[in-house]
Write a protein that holds these residues in place. Structure first.
Motif, PDB file in Angstrom:
ATOM      1  N   ASN A  88       1.019  -1.151  -0.015  1.00 37.61           N
ATOM      2  CA  ASN A  88       0.059   0.022   0.079  1.00 37.61           C
ATOM      3  C   ASN A  88       0.912   1.318  -0.028  1.00 37.61           C
ATOM      4  OD1 ASN A  88       0.916   0.364   2.738  1.00 37.61           O
ATOM      5  ND2 ASN A  88      -1.214  -0.120   3.493  1.00 37.61           N
ATOM      6  N   ASP A 101       1.666   2.926   2.170  1.00 37.74           N
ATOM      7  CA  ASP A 101       2.848   3.124   3.499  1.00 37.74           C
ATOM      8  C   ASP A 101       4.021   2.111   3.199  1.00 37.74           C
ATOM      9  OD1 ASP A 101       1.140   5.215   4.794  1.00 37.74           O
ATOM     10  OD2 ASP A 101      -0.213   3.686   5.499  1.00 37.74           O
ATOM     11  N   LYS A 127      -6.146  -1.376 -10.309  1.00 39.68           N
ATOM     12  CA  LYS A 127      -6.021  -0.908  -8.984  1.00 39.68           C
ATOM     13  C   LYS A 127      -4.666  -1.069  -8.681  1.00 39.68           C
ATOM     14  CE  LYS A 127     -10.614   0.087  -7.597  1.00 39.68           C
ATOM     15  NZ  LYS A 127     -10.672   0.916  -8.763  1.00 39.68           N
ATOM     16  N   THR A 159      -3.053   0.883  -5.720  1.00 38.11           N
ATOM     17  CA  THR A 159      -3.617   2.241  -6.242  1.00 38.11           C
ATOM     18  C   THR A 159      -5.135   2.585  -5.513  1.00 38.11           C
ATOM     19  OG1 THR A 159      -4.066   1.813  -8.199  1.00 38.11           O
ATOM     20  CG2 THR A 159      -1.939   2.632  -7.720  1.00 38.11           C
ATOM     21  N   GLY A 160      -5.717   1.435  -5.023  1.00 35.81           N
ATOM     22  CA  GLY A 160      -6.972   1.509  -4.676  1.00 35.81           C
ATOM     23  C   GLY A 160      -7.234   1.812  -3.123  1.00 35.81           C
ATOM     24  N   ARG A 161      -8.432   1.512  -2.806  1.00 36.95           N
ATOM     25  CA  ARG A 161      -8.692   1.617  -1.117  1.00 36.95           C
ATOM     26  C   ARG A 161      -8.910   0.618  -0.713  1.00 36.95           C
ATOM     27  NH1 ARG A 161     -13.958   3.911  -1.313  1.00 36.95           N
ATOM     28  NH2 ARG A 161     -14.168   2.997  -3.204  1.00 36.95           N
ATOM     29  N   ASP A 162      -8.887   0.376   0.909  1.00 39.41           N
ATOM     30  CA  ASP A 162      -9.038  -1.034   1.388  1.00 39.41           C
ATOM     31  C   ASP A 162     -10.383  -1.650   0.846  1.00 39.41           C
ATOM     32  OD1 ASP A 162      -6.774  -0.637   2.510  1.00 39.41           O
ATOM     33  OD2 ASP A 162      -7.247  -0.340   4.568  1.00 39.41           O
ATOM     34  N   GLY A 163     -11.383  -0.745   1.036  1.00 43.25           N
ATOM     35  CA  GLY A 163     -12.821  -1.210   0.294  1.00 43.25           C
ATOM     36  C   GLY A 163     -12.587  -2.051  -1.002  1.00 43.25           C
ATOM     37  N   ASP A 164     -11.679  -1.912  -1.814  1.00 41.56           N
ATOM     38  CA  ASP A 164     -11.614  -2.560  -3.049  1.00 41.56           C
ATOM     39  C   ASP A 164     -11.036  -4.116  -2.799  1.00 41.56           C
ATOM     40  OD1 ASP A 164     -12.406  -0.373  -4.543  1.00 41.56           O
ATOM     41  OD2 ASP A 164     -10.286   0.397  -4.337  1.00 41.56           O
ATOM     42  N   TRP A 204      -2.831  -5.224   6.333  1.00 41.92           N
ATOM     43  CA  TRP A 204      -1.608  -4.763   5.868  1.00 41.92           C
ATOM     44  C   TRP A 204      -0.407  -5.007   6.713  1.00 41.92           C
ATOM     45  CZ3 TRP A 204      -1.671  -3.942   1.124  1.00 41.92           C
ATOM     46  CH2 TRP A 204      -2.717  -3.623   0.291  1.00 41.92           C
TER      47      TRP A 204
END
Length: 161
Positions: free
Chosen positions: A22, A24, A70, A111-116, A131
């Motif tokens: 991700n 981070d 993503k 490159t997405g969000r955790d919801g993806d 993560w």
């Protein structure tokens, strides 16, 4: 492809793996449904006629639900990395046809969000995900995969948290 053989003269199963990080620099890890407290990164066999890249991206989608739009490909391992099955699995896993796996790995930036992320796929392999810092992941995987994971994470170390 290598024709290297391992214990009992068995070949190594060709496999593609994904180190998904991700923003981070933390690494995606899923807890295996069939082995509580054993975490791993997405990985799986390379099908006949499939390239390593195709297999890695297919495994990503199948195991995490993350679509390929993503992720961004950052790097790949330069060579195959190998692991042997422990004696109690030799001759049992993969119908006894392989002694372990030879793997190539892709490093992907998410490159997405955790919801993806959706591990409730058609054939789920994980019952939880998170993560993780690379060193925490190494402490959380099955021991016989630890050396190959350490090698792969070391190859990509400069891009991880």
């Amino acid at each position: 492809m290598s024709d290297r053989t391992g214990p009992m003269g068995l070949p190594y199963r060709p496999c593609a793996g994904v180190v998904l990080i991700n923003g981070d620099g933390l690494v995606f890890a899923g807890q295996r449904i069939d082995t509580p407290d054993a975490w791993q990164m997405p990985q799986g066999g390379i099908d006949a006629g499939e390239t390593f890249h195709q297999a890695a991206l297919r495994e990503l989608v199948e195991e995490t639900g993350v679509s390929t739009d993503k992720v961004e490909i950052l790097a790949e391992t330069p060579d195959w990395v190998y692991y042997d099955l422990p004696p109690h699995l030799l001759g049992k896993a993969w119908k006894g046809r392989f002694c372990g796996q030879r793997q190539k790995w892709l490093l992907l930036r998410f490159t997405g969000r955790d919801g993806d992320v959706n591990i409730a796929t058609d054939h789920p392999e994980f019952d939880r995900w998170q993560w993780m810092r690379p060193d925490d992941l190494l402490d959380s995987i099955v021991p016989f995969k630890r050396q190959v994971y350490a090698e792969v994470l070391d190859i990509f170390r400069d891009r991880l948290a």
